[in-house]
Every structure is written in structure tokens, then in C-alpha cells.
Write a protein that holds these residues in place. Structure first.
Motif, mmCIF file in Angstrom:
data_model
loop_
_atom_site.group_PDB
_atom_site.id
_atom_site.type_symbol
_atom_site.label_atom_id
_atom_site.label_comp_id
_atom_site.label_asym_id
_atom_site.label_seq_id
_atom_site.Cartn_x
_atom_site.Cartn_y
_atom_site.Cartn_z
ATOM 1 N N VAL A 15 0.825 -1.213 0.000
ATOM 2 C CA VAL A 15 0.000 0.000 0.000
ATOM 3 C C VAL A 15 0.857 1.259 0.000
ATOM 4 N N ARG A 16 1.979 1.256 0.703
ATOM 5 C CA ARG A 16 2.838 2.445 0.734
ATOM 6 C C ARG A 16 3.434 2.713 -0.647
ATOM 7 N N HIS A 17 3.869 1.660 -1.317
ATOM 8 C CA HIS A 17 4.392 1.821 -2.678
ATOM 9 C C HIS A 17 3.300 2.319 -3.621
ATOM 10 N N PHE A 18 2.105 1.813 -3.462
ATOM 11 C CA PHE A 18 0.969 2.223 -4.287
ATOM 12 C C PHE A 18 0.724 3.727 -4.157
ATOM 13 N N ILE A 19 0.697 4.213 -2.937
ATOM 14 C CA ILE A 19 0.435 5.635 -2.695
ATOM 15 C C ILE A 19 1.597 6.496 -3.197
ATOM 16 N N ASP A 20 2.827 6.106 -2.836
ATOM 17 C CA ASP A 20 4.000 6.919 -3.166
ATOM 18 C C ASP A 20 4.281 6.952 -4.665
ATOM 19 N N SER A 21 4.102 5.817 -5.351
ATOM 20 C CA SER A 21 4.438 5.771 -6.772
ATOM 21 C C SER A 21 3.467 6.570 -7.635
ATOM 22 N N LEU A 22 2.286 6.865 -7.090
ATOM 23 C CA LEU A 22 1.295 7.646 -7.830
ATOM 24 C C LEU A 22 1.143 9.058 -7.278
ATOM 25 N N ASP B 108 2.610 11.805 -7.770
ATOM 26 C CA ASP B 108 2.661 12.921 -8.717
ATOM 27 C C ASP B 108 1.452 12.964 -9.634
ATOM 28 N N GLU B 109 0.559 11.966 -9.517
ATOM 29 C CA GLU B 109 -0.624 11.907 -10.371
ATOM 30 C C GLU B 109 -1.927 12.094 -9.604
ATOM 31 N N VAL B 110 -2.060 11.353 -8.510
ATOM 32 C CA VAL B 110 -3.318 11.322 -7.755
ATOM 33 C C VAL B 110 -3.006 11.321 -6.265
ATOM 34 N N ASN B 111 -3.778 12.090 -5.516
ATOM 35 C CA ASN B 111 -3.657 12.041 -4.059
ATOM 36 C C ASN B 111 -4.452 10.843 -3.557
ATOM 37 N N ILE B 112 -3.776 9.897 -2.884
ATOM 38 C CA ILE B 112 -4.419 8.690 -2.372
ATOM 39 C C ILE B 112 -4.244 8.664 -0.861
ATOM 40 N N ILE B 113 -5.320 8.394 -0.154
ATOM 41 C CA ILE B 113 -5.286 8.333 1.302
ATOM 42 C C ILE B 113 -5.794 6.974 1.767
ATOM 43 N N LYS B 114 -5.375 6.561 2.955
ATOM 44 C CA LYS B 114 -5.745 5.232 3.447
ATOM 45 C C LYS B 114 -7.187 5.173 3.927
ATOM 46 N N ARG B 115 -7.677 6.285 4.450
ATOM 47 C CA ARG B 115 -9.063 6.294 4.944
ATOM 48 C C ARG B 115 -9.623 7.708 4.851
ATOM 49 N N LEU B 116 -10.939 7.786 4.859
ATOM 50 C CA LEU B 116 -11.594 9.089 4.792
ATOM 51 C C LEU B 116 -11.308 9.930 6.033
ATOM 52 N N PRO B 117 -11.225 11.246 5.891
ATOM 53 C CA PRO B 117 -11.135 12.108 7.071
ATOM 54 C C PRO B 117 -12.373 11.925 7.952
ATOM 55 N N LYS B 118 -12.214 12.135 9.234
ATOM 56 C CA LYS B 118 -13.312 11.912 10.185
ATOM 57 C C LYS B 118 -14.560 12.722 9.846
#
Length: 486
Positions: free
Chosen positions: A135-142, A144-154
Motif C-alpha cells: 500500500v505504501r508503494h501504491f500511494i508513493d508511486s502515484l 505525482d498523479e493522484v492524491n491517495i489516502i488510506k481512509r476518509l477524514p473523520k
């Protein structure tokens, strides 16, 4: 007396001059120090503003879309909202869906929440995204293209009373659909949840930059976890030490037979069991299926016995290693008897690995499928007996990694040849020659993706042949990025 006054006056003036000089020096010293502090403060402020730009507050008054896609520099954009996706299906159907949903999030300037995986289908795999993919590689490798977060803000999470819009996007949709039908939803709602994600983005007619982003996700961002990757590579190494090997995706499994309605080679009791399973799942629309009709149309997986004849006709040598890249074969080991007699070096992961090594993957079908994915991608030859999601995704990976040999069986043609051989209309020599001739152009070489207007299910699947991402090498000479319409 006057001289003494003059002396004192001179001394006073000298003292005053020394004070003025000292103050001037202090001012000159203070200026660069103050300037340096000011410059550093500005730099810190700029850095802080950039850091926060990925988490910009969503505004309902303005919905914006970037015109530039897949740029070479990091993107700074104001998010239009949060996209949640609940993937459905097996590992490879979900993999393709994740690629599509990242692309949709990029197109609409959305913040993507790490996708949820299917836990309620036939396979009942409880795995989460982070159990299969890094999951960390998934978020970091993208990043520069898309902001990806692990869960919704409260503030917009269900647990805090917020209810998102839940909907399935239309299958095989174009860029225009998402811009005109989906994007406006975010002007009223902060969160949209796609509860079905299979084949929700068209194969063709998508801008080149977005097609290449789909490839970036598929070939680079979706990396298996370290434990899956390590065990998969161990399997590959063990097989390679013994020589070249064929990965055979023998899709003669209970779920495939039940939902396709294919019962070739089954007893009456087995056919009834498969029918009952199909009726037990209400989401499967097609219930009454005539197996012989499906088979004659090439819509059934080959049986182990049929597969044996096809491998022999294709010239696969008797001493070749055959790795069975599948789950449990319907009918158990006895259904593999004919295949094993013809090819004694048949192996499965359960035969190569210690039970303790596989114990951690038990009851996790997607993680087991990931091991088969790694081995199949690395094999010398890959042969699927049915063109399902795994077969198509692996075909695409093997094209991407240098057009490695993938024999794409023409089942409709093969069924006709098999029947002619069984009724002795064709001799073995005639049968084998016809099989080889019909597959000369079906070994995964560079080719245009076949397009059938208004029939996306029947045309070539993007992930099986993403030629927009392949045709920059000499192997693609003569091909352009266009598609062939039929």
C-alpha cells in the motif's frame, strides 16, 4: 584654560564619532542577518503551502478539472472530493478495476481512498488491500498523479454520521460520461462510493495520457506485498532450476463451470451440483444454460482431457515442466490423470512448497492467485484454457515484458477440430497440423487491439493488449497508437 576646553571638546567629539561608527557597523551587520531570516521564513512558508496543497479543503462552490494529464512534474491541484471504491470479483478483475479507478480519480481531480476488496463473492476471501499489495508503494508511486489516502477524514466518515452517494458507474464508460455525469455529483456531495468497479472504463476512445496512466498503475504501482513476492519468486527459481516450463492456466474449476454453465466431461450428478451453485448466487443473472451451445461457440474452458490433446498437437514435449496455475480442479486429481500421463512433469505450488509456507495463504484465494500470477508472468510459455481476467491480465504483462510467448487458444476452432478428431474424420497428423496452423498468429506478438463498435464485451480487452504503452520499441515497428475498428 581655553586649551583645556578645546582638548575636552575634541575628546567628546571623538567619543561621539566612535559611537556612531559602532552603531553603523551594527546596522551593516544586522541587515544581512535580517535578510537571511526573512528569506528562510519565505521558503518555509512556500514549502508549508505546497505540503498542504495535497490536502486542500474540498469546496462545493467550484469543481475544476485539469486539462493536462500525466505530466512529468508533480501536480498541484484542488481536490474536487473523495472517491471510495468497493471492488468486486477475483484478484485480477479487482486489479484491472483499481487501475481504472485511479485513472478516473486523476481525470476528475479527486482524492482516492485506498480501494476496498471483495469479501462477499464466491471466493469469500477476507484479504484487505494491504494484505495483497504494497500500500505504501501504491500511494508513493502515484503521488505525482493522484492524491491517495488510506481512509476518509473523520468529518466525512460514516462513523461520524456522514452518508456518501453510493452507486455503480455505467459499464464501459467513456471520458465524457465521467466528466458530464459523475463530476457534477461532487458539487453537491463530498464523497461518492462506487460499489461496483468491474469494466467501468472503456477499452478505447480514452486519451493517450489516461491509457498510459492505466499502464503505470498496472505494471508499476500495484506491487505485491513482500511475503507474496518472495514466495512467488521462490517458486519461479525452483522451476527455472529444473529447466524451461509452461504455465498452464487450467480454468476447469467449480466457479467457472457453474457460472459459465459448461459441463463438458461432467457426470449428471456433477452437472446438477454446478447448476445448484449457479442458482445459489442471485447476482448471477444467467441461470438456464445449454452447455453444448456454449461449448460450440468457444465460450467454455477446455477440459483437462481436451487440453492434453491440444498441448500435444502444439508440439509441447513430453518432458516439459507443466505448472498448473489454477485453484482446485473440479473432480480433483482424477481429472488430471490423462494430462499427467501425457506430461509426467506436472507440478503445482502445493507440490513444490512446504505446507508451512502455504499455511499463511490458506483460505485466501486472492493471495494464492497472486502466487500463480507471478509464476505465470515469468514462465517460458503461458497457455490459458479460458480467456478470463487472469489470462487477460497475464497476457498484457507478458506483452509488456518483451512479448513473451503466450499461446492464445482459439477455443471455437479447437472444439470443432477436437470433435472431428474424436469421430475419426481427422487423423492425428491432420488434427495436429490444423491446430498448429490455426495458432500461428496467436502467440502474443505485437498487434492492434481489435475494436468492435458498441460491443465492448466482444472486442479485445485493454489490459490484454495495452498497445498504447508498448509501441515505443523496435518490436512495435509498423504499429501506431490507433486501434483497428471492425
Amino acid at each position: 584654560m581655553e586649551s583645556m576646553v578645546e582638548v575636552r571638546s575634541e575628546r567628546v567629539q571623538q567619543s561621539i564619532q566612535r559611537v556612531v561608527i559602532q552603531r553603523t557597523r551594527l546596522k551593516l551587520l544586522f541587515i544581512p542577518v535580517f535578510t537571511s531570516i526573512l528569506v528562510w521564513a519565505c521558503l518555509v512558508q512556500l514549502w508549508h503551502m505546497r505540503l498542504l496543497s495535497g490536502f486542500t479543503r474540498v469546496t462545493k462552490a467550484s469543481v475544476r478539472v485539469d486539462e493536462t494529464v500525466h505530466s512529468t512534474t508533480p501536480r498541484n491541484y484542488t481536490s474536487n472530493g473523495f472517491l471510495q471504491v468497493s471492488c468486486n470479483g477475483g484478484l485480477n478483475q479487482m486489479r484491472a478495476a483499481i487501475c481504472d479507478m485511479v485513472t478516473v480519480a486523476r481525470l476528475l481531480n479527486l482524492t482516492l481512498v485506498v480501494p476496498e476488496l471483495d469479501k462477499s463473492s464466491f471466493w469469500a476471501d477476507p484479504s484487505n488491500f494491504e494484505d495483497i499489495f504494497d500500500v505504501r508503494h501504491f500511494i508513493d508511486s502515484l503521488r505525482d498523479e493522484v492524491n491517495i489516502i488510506k481512509r476518509l477524514p473523520k468529518k466525512v466518515a460514516r462513523s461520524y454520521g456522514y452518508h456518501p452517494v453510493v452507486m455503480p458507474p455505467v459499464s464501459w464508460s467513456s471520458e465524457k460520461y465521467y466528466l458530464q455525469q459523475i463530476l457534477p455529483l461532487f458539487s453537491k456531495h463530498q464523497v461518492v462510493n462506487f460499489n461496483r468497479t468491474d469494466t467501468r472504463l472503456a477499452n478505447n476512445g480514452i486519451p493517450l495520457e489516461l491509457q498510459r496512466l492505466r499502464c503505470q498503475v498496472n505494471f508499476h504501482a500495484l506491487k505485491f506485498t513482500q511475503k507474496i513476492e518472495a514466495l512467488g519468486q521462490k517458486l519461479v527459481h525452483m522451476l527455472q532450476q529444473r529447466g524451461p516450463f509452461v504455465a498452464l492456466h487450467l480454468r476447469y474449476e467449480m466457479d467457472m463451470l457453474a457460472f459459465s454453465g459448461c459441463t463438458e466431461g461432467c457426470t449428471e450428478e456433477e452437472a446438477e451440483e454446478l447448476k445448484q451453485l449457479r442458482y445459489a448466487f442471485p447476482w448471477w443473472k444467467e441461470k438456464e444454460i445449454v452447455s453444448d451451445e456454449k461449448r460450440s461457440q468457444g465460450l467454455c474452458p477446455l477440459t483437462p482431457e481436451e487440453t492434453t490433446l491440444i498441448l500435444q498437437a502444439l508440439g509441447i514435449e513430453k518432458n516439459m515442466q507443466i505448472y498448473i496455475a489454477s485453484g482446485d480442479i473440479y473432480g480433483s486429481e482424477q481429472r488430471l490423470a490423462t494430462l499427467r500421463t501425457a506430461f509426467p512433469k506436472i507440478v503445482k505450488k502445493e507440490m513444490l512448497l512446504d505446507p508451512e509456507e502455504l499455511q499463511q495463504f490458506q483460505n485466501h484465494s486472492s493471495q494464492m492467485a497472486a502466487l500463480d500470477f507471478i509464476v505465470s508472468t515469468a514462465s517460458n510459455i503461458f497457455i490459458p484454457t479460458y480467456d478470463g481476467n487472469m489470462a487477460k491480465l497475464i497476457e498484457g504483462h507478458r506483452r509488456y515484458h518483451g512479448y513473451k510467448k503466450t499461446i492464445l487458444l482459439d477455443r471455437k476452432t479447437l472444439v470443432g477440430l477436437l470433435d472431428l478428431h474424436h469421430n475419426r474424420t481427422l487423423s492425428w497428423a491432420e488434427f495436429s497440423a490444423a491446430v498448429r496452423q490455426s495458432h500461428e498468429g496467436r502467440i502474443g506478438q505485437p498487434a492492434h487491439r481489435r475494436v468492435i463498435e458498441d460491443k465492448p464485451k466482444e472486442e479485445d480487452y485493454f489490459y490484454a493488449n495495452p498497445h498504447e504503452c508498448l509501441c515505443e520499441s523496435a518490436r512495435c515497428e509498423g504499429l501506431d497508437n490507433s486501434t483497428e475498428v471492425r
